[in-house]
Design an enzyme around this catalytic site. Structure first.
Site, mmCIF file in Angstrom:
data_model
loop_
_atom_site.group_PDB
_atom_site.id
_atom_site.type_symbol
_atom_site.label_atom_id
_atom_site.label_comp_id
_atom_site.label_asym_id
_atom_site.label_seq_id
_atom_site.Cartn_x
_atom_site.Cartn_y
_atom_site.Cartn_z
ATOM 1 N N ILE A 123 0.861 -1.186 0.000
ATOM 2 C CA ILE A 123 0.000 0.000 0.000
ATOM 3 C C ILE A 123 0.896 1.234 0.000
ATOM 4 O O ILE A 123 1.832 1.325 0.798
ATOM 5 C CB ILE A 123 -1.010 -0.006 1.176
ATOM 6 C CG1 ILE A 123 -1.930 1.223 1.095
ATOM 7 C CG2 ILE A 123 -0.336 -0.093 2.533
ATOM 8 C CD1 ILE A 123 -3.228 1.088 1.863
ATOM 9 N N ALA A 124 0.633 2.141 -0.933
ATOM 10 C CA ALA A 124 1.507 3.299 -1.130
ATOM 11 C C ALA A 124 0.763 4.579 -0.771
ATOM 12 O O ALA A 124 0.004 5.121 -1.581
ATOM 13 C CB ALA A 124 1.999 3.339 -2.574
ATOM 14 N N GLU A 244 -5.172 -1.819 11.345
ATOM 15 C CA GLU A 244 -3.777 -1.548 11.008
ATOM 16 C C GLU A 244 -2.950 -1.311 12.279
ATOM 17 O O GLU A 244 -1.847 -1.846 12.446
ATOM 18 C CB GLU A 244 -3.765 -0.305 10.119
ATOM 19 C CG GLU A 244 -2.442 0.011 9.511
ATOM 20 C CD GLU A 244 -2.587 1.160 8.499
ATOM 21 O OE1 GLU A 244 -3.602 1.189 7.771
ATOM 22 O OE2 GLU A 244 -1.687 2.005 8.459
ATOM 23 N N GLN A 338 21.384 -3.009 27.505
ATOM 24 C CA GLN A 338 22.325 -2.603 28.555
ATOM 25 C C GLN A 338 22.743 -3.805 29.398
ATOM 26 O O GLN A 338 23.912 -3.943 29.781
ATOM 27 C CB GLN A 338 21.665 -1.525 29.427
ATOM 28 C CG GLN A 338 22.543 -0.961 30.529
ATOM 29 C CD GLN A 338 23.672 -0.087 29.991
ATOM 30 O OE1 GLN A 338 23.638 0.339 28.838
ATOM 31 N NE2 GLN A 338 24.681 0.138 30.815
ATOM 32 N N GLY A 341 25.630 -5.829 28.228
ATOM 33 C CA GLY A 341 26.947 -5.192 28.175
ATOM 34 C C GLY A 341 27.390 -5.017 26.728
ATOM 35 O O GLY A 341 26.565 -4.782 25.840
ATOM 36 N N GLY A 342 28.690 -5.165 26.489
ATOM 37 C CA GLY A 342 29.247 -4.947 25.144
ATOM 38 C C GLY A 342 28.660 -5.887 24.107
ATOM 39 O O GLY A 342 28.499 -5.515 22.934
ATOM 40 N N GLU A 369 2.908 10.387 17.760
ATOM 41 C CA GLU A 369 2.361 11.735 18.002
ATOM 42 C C GLU A 369 0.946 11.820 17.416
ATOM 43 O O GLU A 369 0.044 12.394 18.030
ATOM 44 C CB GLU A 369 3.266 12.814 17.368
ATOM 45 C CG GLU A 369 4.604 12.994 18.068
ATOM 46 C CD GLU A 369 5.578 11.848 17.817
ATOM 47 O OE1 GLU A 369 5.507 11.222 16.750
ATOM 48 O OE2 GLU A 369 6.408 11.570 18.699
HETATM 49 C C1 LIG Z 1 10.263 0.896 7.607
HETATM 50 C C2 LIG Z 1 9.113 1.723 7.149
HETATM 51 C C3 LIG Z 1 8.074 1.115 6.443
HETATM 52 C C4 LIG Z 1 7.007 1.881 5.966
HETATM 53 N N1 LIG Z 1 6.034 1.280 5.205
HETATM 54 C C5 LIG Z 1 5.109 2.061 4.591
HETATM 55 C C6 LIG Z 1 4.188 1.503 3.647
HETATM 56 O O1 LIG Z 1 4.183 0.300 3.374
HETATM 57 N N2 LIG Z 1 3.315 2.338 3.028
HETATM 58 C C7 LIG Z 1 3.283 3.687 3.289
HETATM 59 O O2 LIG Z 1 2.471 4.374 2.697
HETATM 60 N N3 LIG Z 1 4.128 4.233 4.178
HETATM 61 C C8 LIG Z 1 5.042 3.460 4.837
HETATM 62 N N4 LIG Z 1 5.922 4.013 5.724
HETATM 63 C C9 LIG Z 1 5.857 5.453 5.974
HETATM 64 C C10 LIG Z 1 5.321 5.819 7.350
HETATM 65 O O3 LIG Z 1 3.974 5.490 7.457
HETATM 66 C C11 LIG Z 1 5.620 7.314 7.554
HETATM 67 O O4 LIG Z 1 7.033 7.440 7.701
HETATM 68 C C12 LIG Z 1 4.889 7.892 8.740
HETATM 69 O O5 LIG Z 1 3.501 7.963 8.498
HETATM 70 C C13 LIG Z 1 5.386 9.310 9.095
HETATM 71 O O6 LIG Z 1 5.399 10.139 7.978
HETATM 72 P P1 LIG Z 1 6.720 10.967 7.622
HETATM 73 O O7 LIG Z 1 7.867 10.029 7.612
HETATM 74 O O8 LIG Z 1 6.445 11.757 6.421
HETATM 75 O O9 LIG Z 1 6.923 11.930 8.876
HETATM 76 P P2 LIG Z 1 6.276 13.390 9.036
HETATM 77 O O10 LIG Z 1 4.822 13.327 8.790
HETATM 78 O O11 LIG Z 1 7.095 14.361 8.280
HETATM 79 O O12 LIG Z 1 6.512 13.628 10.592
HETATM 80 C C14 LIG Z 1 7.761 14.056 11.153
HETATM 81 C C15 LIG Z 1 7.566 14.239 12.646
HETATM 82 O O13 LIG Z 1 6.564 15.250 12.872
HETATM 83 C C16 LIG Z 1 5.555 14.727 13.717
HETATM 84 N N5 LIG Z 1 4.250 15.307 13.359
HETATM 85 C C17 LIG Z 1 3.658 15.343 12.123
HETATM 86 N N6 LIG Z 1 2.453 15.916 12.223
HETATM 87 C C18 LIG Z 1 2.264 16.252 13.529
HETATM 88 C C19 LIG Z 1 1.214 16.881 14.266
HETATM 89 N N7 LIG Z 1 0.082 17.268 13.665
HETATM 90 N N8 LIG Z 1 1.377 17.064 15.600
HETATM 91 C C20 LIG Z 1 2.511 16.659 16.224
HETATM 92 N N9 LIG Z 1 3.534 16.061 15.579
HETATM 93 C C21 LIG Z 1 3.423 15.851 14.261
HETATM 94 C C22 LIG Z 1 5.560 13.244 13.462
HETATM 95 O O14 LIG Z 1 4.940 12.530 14.521
HETATM 96 C C23 LIG Z 1 7.056 12.986 13.345
HETATM 97 O O15 LIG Z 1 7.615 12.861 14.622
HETATM 98 C C24 LIG Z 1 6.966 3.268 6.242
HETATM 99 C C25 LIG Z 1 7.997 3.870 6.975
HETATM 100 C C26 LIG Z 1 9.058 3.126 7.419
HETATM 101 C C27 LIG Z 1 10.167 3.823 8.169
#
Ligand SMILES: Cc1cc2nc3c(=O)[nH]c(=O)nc-3n(C[C@H](O)[C@H](O)[C@H](O)COP(=O)(O)OP(=O)(O)OC[C@H]3O[C@@H](n4cnc5c(N)ncnc54)[C@H](O)[C@@H]3O)c2cc1C
Length: 383
Positions: A123-124, A244, A338, A341-342, A369
């Site tokens: 899912i993208a 989810e 922790q 250890g190492g 968040e």
């Molecule tokens: C290993 C991995 C697998 C993934 N798999 C998928 C997948 O299959 N399909 C897919 O679509 N996505 C996938 N993702 C993406 C994932 O869902 C997003 O990284 C996630 O939703 C956060 O979006 P972002 O990285 O753009 O962070 P951002 O939205 O840019 O957020 C950055 C920071 O700001 C905080 N923030 C944002 N808005 C607010 C708010 N309103 N109030 C307070 N804090 C806020 C966030 O909590 C975060 O700490 C994957 C990510 C990873 C790392």
């Protein structure tokens, strides 16, 4: 504490899946982690044995069970650290979209082979410039006669290299107000011209997963590939959040238990100052606290699974579980590391990879968040 969630059939299913996973999955985990991708043959074996979609209807080849069967698979895979197999994403997150919003023709064409392991799902949603703020996606799918023409870029997509079908979140109406009303879910087969797989991304943890970039360059799909009703995509996404996030909580608490059990075994073996590490009060207090929290987390997750199976509306409670359990997992893996250890810092000790793997749990499937915003809203704190 005895978990009350499982009937006799569930117990038999778990025992059978554990045998299967020990024989077919566990021996491959190290290789997948080294290659950064799982192999399709194992997916096919999982499907043929009935472990993809045990909760899906029998008429599409599923097991006809409830979500507890899915949870058993996710727990057992977490227990052997088979994070490379994104079965929780394929089965627990993507399949329900096809089941709930797909036409009969789409279910036959995509859900049936997904259950048999022939069609791997992704899912993208996330894009380079937006993740949490889904309504801001820029990928567009614009009508041209009987087709949608899709343009855009997605990133961090799990199963990105292996997938055969992607559920793409795209704007079909650029002028919709509010913007989320213009979002639709479009099914894109990976062999469509204009669908381009980008880099398999280099990550801190979950190294066996093929998290990737995906690009859509004038990618044409028939209008019949829209999932459900055009313009309803955002509403569908919101409706699927409960399962989810529950999926993440289920896997996360199972991973906590694995890390904790391994640490308990280690501190009994390792000696310092003439006695086992386990004999130090610091070790005992640390592990006693963590063991208490794992029990508390498990009880909460189990109650949510039971209520989810009943069909209760639990978005707030599931958000609580997702954020609390995944924060526990991060704290727990840090404290357990922790105590090693190492050796805890050496990748050959699984606690090191547990620590790295835990980091993402508070980020994906909605950041913690965002979970807290949902909880705060329910508490009436946003007005
Ligand atoms: C290993 C991995 C697998 C993934 N798999 C998928 C997948 O299959 N399909 C897919 O679509 N996505 C996938 N993702 C993406 C994932 O869902 C997003 O990284 C996630 O939703 C956060 O979006 P972002 O990285 O753009 O962070 P951002 O939205 O840019 O957020 C950055 C920071 O700001 C905080 N923030 C944002 N808005 C607010 C708010 N309103 N109030 C307070 N804090 C806020 C966030 O909590 C975060 O700490 C994957 C990510 C990873 C790392």
């Amino acid at each position: 504490m005895k978990r009350e969630l499982f009937g006799e059939e569930h117990a038999l299913f778990r025992a059978a899946f554990r045998r299967f996973a020990q024989a077919e999955v566990a021996p491959k985990v190290a290789e997948w982690n080294a290659r950064g991708i799982s192999d399709r043959e194992t997916w096919r074996k999982l499907g043929q044995a009935g472990y993809l979609g045990p909760a899906m209807p029998e008429r599409y080849g599923g097991g006809g069970g409830d979500f507890v069967y899915d949870a058993i698979v996710f727990e057992e895979l977490a227990d052997i650290r088979a994070h490379a197999l994104q079965s929780s994403l394929h089965t627990g997150i993507c399949m329900p979209y096809l089941l709930h919003y797909g036409s009969e023709e789409q279910r036959e064409r995509f859900l049936r082979p997904a259950i048999s392991g022939e069609c791997l799902l992704a899912i993208a949603m996330t894009e380079p410039s937006t993740g949490s703020d889904l309504a801001a996606v820029q990928t567009r799918a614009l009508r041209d006669g009987d087709e949608y023409v899709i343009d855009g870029a997605k990133t961090f997509i799990s199963n990105g290299q292996n997938c055969d079908l992607v559920i793409v979140v795209a704007k079909t109406d650029l002028r919709a107000v509010p913007a989320h009303r213009g979002i639709s879910l479009i099914l894109v087969e990976a062999d469509r011209p204009g669908f381009v797989r980008g880099r398999k991304l280099d990550k801190l943890g979950l190294r066996g997963q093929d998290t990737s970039e995906l690009f859509f360059e004038q990618c044409r799909v028939p209008v019949a590939n829209v999932l459900g009703v055009e313009g309803q995509g955002f509403a569908y996404l919101m409706r699927q959040l409960q399962q989810e996030r529950l999926v993440i909580a289920v896997s996360s608490i199972a991973s906590c238990r694995r890390s904790l059990d391994d640490t308990i075994a280690y501190v009994k073996e390792r000696h310092a100052f003439g006695k086992p590490i386990a004999a130090f009060q610091n070790t005992q207090f640390t592990l006693a606290e963590l063991a208490s929290e794992v029990e508390i987390g498990q009880v909460f997750v189990d109650r949510l699974i039971a209520a989810h199976v009943r069909g209760d509306e639990l978005v707030t409670e599931v958000s609580m579980a997702k954020q609390w359990v995944t924060e526990l997992q991060k704290r727990l893996t840090s404290k357990c590391l922790q105590l090693f250890g190492g050796y805890g810092f050496m990748n050959e000790y699984p606690i090191a990879t547990d620590y790295a793997d835990a980091a993402v749990q508070s980020i994906y499937a909605g950041t913690n968040e965002i979970m807290k915003l949902i909880i705060a809203r329910k508490l009436g704190l946003d007005s």
